[in-house]
Design a protein around this motif. Sequence first.
Motif, mmCIF file in Angstrom:
data_model
loop_
_atom_site.group_PDB
_atom_site.id
_atom_site.type_symbol
_atom_site.label_atom_id
_atom_site.label_comp_id
_atom_site.label_asym_id
_atom_site.label_seq_id
_atom_site.Cartn_x
_atom_site.Cartn_y
_atom_site.Cartn_z
ATOM 1 N N LEU A 220 11.045 4.162 6.945
ATOM 2 C CA LEU A 220 11.488 4.115 8.328
ATOM 3 C C LEU A 220 12.522 5.217 8.553
ATOM 4 C CD1 LEU A 220 12.090 0.265 8.658
ATOM 5 C CD2 LEU A 220 10.006 1.553 9.168
ATOM 6 N N PRO A 221 12.488 5.833 9.724
ATOM 7 C CA PRO A 221 13.483 6.869 10.017
ATOM 8 C C PRO A 221 14.838 6.303 10.438
ATOM 9 C CG PRO A 221 11.924 6.676 11.824
ATOM 10 C CD PRO A 221 11.461 5.734 10.761
ATOM 11 N N VAL A 222 14.893 5.009 10.707
ATOM 12 C CA VAL A 222 16.151 4.391 11.142
ATOM 13 C C VAL A 222 16.206 2.978 10.554
ATOM 14 C CG1 VAL A 222 15.055 3.686 13.326
ATOM 15 C CG2 VAL A 222 17.549 3.726 13.163
ATOM 16 N N SER A 223 17.391 2.585 10.129
ATOM 17 C CA SER A 223 17.577 1.210 9.643
ATOM 18 C C SER A 223 17.595 0.247 10.814
ATOM 19 C CB SER A 223 18.901 1.089 8.875
ATOM 20 O OG SER A 223 18.917 1.965 7.780
ATOM 21 N N GLY A 224 17.355 -1.000 10.509
ATOM 22 C CA GLY A 224 17.413 -1.988 11.572
ATOM 23 C C GLY A 224 17.042 -3.358 11.061
ATOM 24 N N ARG A 225 16.785 -4.245 12.009
ATOM 25 C CA ARG A 225 16.506 -5.642 11.666
ATOM 26 C C ARG A 225 15.186 -6.065 12.284
ATOM 27 N NH1 ARG A 225 20.168 -8.490 14.610
ATOM 28 N NH2 ARG A 225 20.815 -6.669 15.791
ATOM 29 N N LEU A 226 14.358 -6.656 11.453
ATOM 30 C CA LEU A 226 13.070 -7.176 11.895
ATOM 31 C C LEU A 226 13.297 -8.626 12.342
ATOM 32 C CD1 LEU A 226 10.064 -6.225 11.903
ATOM 33 C CD2 LEU A 226 9.905 -7.137 9.567
ATOM 34 N N LEU A 227 13.020 -8.917 13.607
ATOM 35 C CA LEU A 227 13.319 -10.252 14.137
ATOM 36 C C LEU A 227 12.228 -11.267 13.843
ATOM 37 C CD1 LEU A 227 14.822 -9.529 17.654
ATOM 38 C CD2 LEU A 227 15.999 -9.828 15.465
ATOM 39 N N GLY A 228 11.028 -10.773 13.636
ATOM 40 C CA GLY A 228 9.925 -11.689 13.375
ATOM 41 C C GLY A 228 8.643 -10.902 13.314
ATOM 42 N N VAL A 229 7.632 -11.485 12.702
ATOM 43 C CA VAL A 229 6.354 -10.786 12.569
ATOM 44 C C VAL A 229 5.192 -11.744 12.756
ATOM 45 C CG1 VAL A 229 7.106 -8.902 11.059
ATOM 46 C CG2 VAL A 229 6.400 -11.083 10.049
ATOM 47 N N LEU B 196 16.004 -3.887 7.246
ATOM 48 C CA LEU B 196 15.175 -2.844 6.638
ATOM 49 C C LEU B 196 15.983 -1.548 6.669
ATOM 50 C CD1 LEU B 196 11.669 -3.559 8.268
ATOM 51 C CD2 LEU B 196 12.559 -4.399 6.080
ATOM 52 N N GLU B 197 15.951 -0.826 5.564
ATOM 53 C CA GLU B 197 16.775 0.369 5.421
ATOM 54 C C GLU B 197 15.967 1.630 5.698
ATOM 55 O OE1 GLU B 197 19.917 0.362 4.948
ATOM 56 O OE2 GLU B 197 20.263 -1.714 4.295
ATOM 57 N N ALA B 198 16.625 2.591 6.333
ATOM 58 C CA ALA B 198 15.990 3.895 6.537
ATOM 59 C C ALA B 198 15.744 4.567 5.197
ATOM 60 C CB ALA B 198 16.894 4.783 7.392
ATOM 61 N N ASN B 199 14.699 5.345 5.136
ATOM 62 C CA ASN B 199 14.392 6.177 3.967
ATOM 63 C C ASN B 199 14.247 5.383 2.676
ATOM 64 O OD1 ASN B 199 14.674 8.477 5.686
ATOM 65 N ND2 ASN B 199 16.892 8.216 5.496
ATOM 66 N N HIS B 200 13.810 4.145 2.835
ATOM 67 C CA HIS B 200 13.549 3.275 1.700
ATOM 68 C C HIS B 200 12.060 2.972 1.762
ATOM 69 C CE1 HIS B 200 14.960 0.189 -1.245
ATOM 70 N NE2 HIS B 200 13.875 -0.458 -0.828
ATOM 71 N N ARG B 201 11.414 2.893 0.610
ATOM 72 C CA ARG B 201 9.961 2.712 0.640
ATOM 73 C C ARG B 201 9.580 1.239 0.811
ATOM 74 N NH1 ARG B 201 7.321 3.746 -3.806
ATOM 75 N NH2 ARG B 201 9.155 3.964 -5.132
ATOM 76 N N TYR B 202 8.747 0.989 1.789
ATOM 77 C CA TYR B 202 8.178 -0.339 2.026
ATOM 78 C C TYR B 202 6.666 -0.232 1.935
ATOM 79 C CZ TYR B 202 12.842 -1.462 3.612
ATOM 80 O OH TYR B 202 14.190 -1.643 3.659
ATOM 81 N N ARG B 203 6.055 -1.403 1.800
ATOM 82 C CA ARG B 203 4.603 -1.426 1.628
ATOM 83 C C ARG B 203 4.052 -2.635 2.373
ATOM 84 N NH1 ARG B 203 4.027 -0.618 -4.135
ATOM 85 N NH2 ARG B 203 4.786 -2.719 -4.408
ATOM 86 N N VAL B 204 2.996 -2.406 3.149
ATOM 87 C CA VAL B 204 2.286 -3.525 3.763
ATOM 88 C C VAL B 204 0.985 -3.692 2.982
ATOM 89 C CG1 VAL B 204 1.302 -2.013 5.568
ATOM 90 C CG2 VAL B 204 1.379 -4.483 5.924
ATOM 91 N N VAL B 205 0.675 -4.946 2.644
ATOM 92 C CA VAL B 205 -0.453 -5.249 1.762
ATOM 93 C C VAL B 205 -1.369 -6.263 2.442
ATOM 94 C CG1 VAL B 205 -1.143 -6.065 -0.535
ATOM 95 C CG2 VAL B 205 1.111 -4.994 -0.219
ATOM 96 N N GLY B 206 -2.658 -5.972 2.438
ATOM 97 C CA GLY B 206 -3.648 -6.932 2.937
ATOM 98 C C GLY B 206 -4.463 -7.464 1.777
ATOM 99 N N VAL B 207 -4.617 -8.783 1.717
ATOM 100 C CA VAL B 207 -5.374 -9.419 0.633
ATOM 101 C C VAL B 207 -6.604 -10.104 1.223
ATOM 102 C CG1 VAL B 207 -5.304 -11.071 -1.274
ATOM 103 C CG2 VAL B 207 -3.200 -9.864 -0.577
ATOM 104 N N TYR B 208 -7.751 -9.790 0.674
ATOM 105 C CA TYR B 208 -8.997 -10.454 1.077
ATOM 106 C C TYR B 208 -9.609 -11.180 -0.109
ATOM 107 C CZ TYR B 208 -9.397 -8.801 5.856
ATOM 108 O OH TYR B 208 -9.190 -8.621 7.202
ATOM 109 N N GLN B 209 -10.335 -12.236 0.197
ATOM 110 C CA GLN B 209 -11.058 -13.013 -0.806
ATOM 111 C C GLN B 209 -12.474 -13.161 -0.285
ATOM 112 O OE1 GLN B 209 -9.674 -14.423 -3.836
ATOM 113 N NE2 GLN B 209 -11.869 -14.647 -4.214
ATOM 114 N N ASN B 210 -13.370 -12.322 -0.801
ATOM 115 C CA ASN B 210 -14.741 -12.258 -0.280
ATOM 116 C C ASN B 210 -15.691 -12.976 -1.234
ATOM 117 O OD1 ASN B 210 -17.331 -11.537 0.419
ATOM 118 N ND2 ASN B 210 -17.015 -9.327 0.204
ATOM 119 N N PRO B 211 -16.195 -14.151 -0.843
ATOM 120 C CA PRO B 211 -17.042 -14.952 -1.729
ATOM 121 C C PRO B 211 -18.523 -14.624 -1.632
ATOM 122 C CG PRO B 211 -16.622 -16.180 0.268
ATOM 123 C CD PRO B 211 -15.987 -14.809 0.456
ATOM 124 N N THR B 212 -18.892 -13.627 -0.836
ATOM 125 C CA THR B 212 -20.318 -13.444 -0.549
ATOM 126 C C THR B 212 -21.066 -12.729 -1.665
ATOM 127 O OG1 THR B 212 -20.006 -11.289 0.520
ATOM 128 C CG2 THR B 212 -19.789 -13.238 1.923
#
Length: 364
Positions: free
Chosen positions: A214-223, A275-291
């Motif tokens: 992120l280019p700026v620090s801040g606070r995530l209120l909800g997702v 959340l801090e500026a210039n700190h690495r974060y990662r968003v992860v999606g998990v799928y479970q495909n039974p087909t």
Amino acid sequence: MVVAALLASVQMAAGQGGMAPADSARLEVAVDSSAKHIVLMVGPFHLVDRSGEDTHAHSGAGHDTPVYHFDWPIEGWLRGFELEVVDGQGNVLPRHIMHHMIMVNFDRRQLIYPAAERILGAGSETADYTLPKSIGVPVRLGSDLGMYIAWHNDTGEPIDDVYFRMALEWTPRNQMPQPVSSLPVYFDVNLTVGGTNTYDIPPGRSEKSYEFTLPVSGRLLGVGGHMHDYGAEVRLEDAESGKVITSLSAESDAGGRLLGMERNLFGVSGRGKKLEANHRYRVVGVYQNPTGHTIDLGAMAHMVGLFVPDDLKKWPALDPTDPEFQKDLASLADQNSKIMQMDHMPATDEDDHGDHTQEGDDGE
Ligand SMILES: [Cu+2]
């Protein structure tokens, strides 16, 4: 009271159209200064019957209206909306025929993508909402806003003379104390700006992730989160420590069909997740495909939320010459290739049913 930054688990209408040519449709803006409402009326539309088509298939093929532009008429903060579907005489029509709508702020870019801000969105099942008085999304007078609608008329017959009506609640600049300025944020595991964010789901359990700073620090209120069938979880991690910041589980039936997504509300009075500026974060999606086979372009995984930057002046400036921004504009201008990025935007309400409220975990 809890602020719910939630994801409208919008499902896209399948197939083509849903809307006959609507050359006569236009957007009108009215400001009610005493009620503090901006009223948008878009129409008239003639909606052909699309009953029997699978609204869950999520094909994304051009069934949206064009983007209707308007100048934002006040200086202040956007705090909520009430929407309805009416006919030309003002009679209320079934609201769910409005499959989803997206509002775009063409004068501000997103925090991590050089794309236009998607300032709000609602699906057929999204409840009207209002943020607490202490919070608002700042919008400058005269900003170039736009909105488009995806209709899905499943009533069994065509409907003529349809209007979308939305009352936006706003707080004037001179209100004291002023609301805290919070802006929508969007984290997608697989976004190409101006392109697509869908991807293939391999058999079995799989993860896809995207790292960002992120280019700026801040606070995530909800997702809130969005996934498709066979989705299991979308989560946000500190990519440097590996610590999970927040995780949203999919709610599915026994066959893996997605029913909805959890939301996480860190509280308003609360400070949210730092959340801090210039700190690495990662968003992860998990799928479970039974087909047992790969599902081509079956997946989406993203998180949307409200973010309070420590310093709004450090929000990245929009660069209209950025090729990615131009691709985003082109995709919005071309309704036949309109991508599904941000088709599922954060809404916010005060109904915390089913939410996970976390207090006192603000990292400060
Ligand atoms: Cu999707």
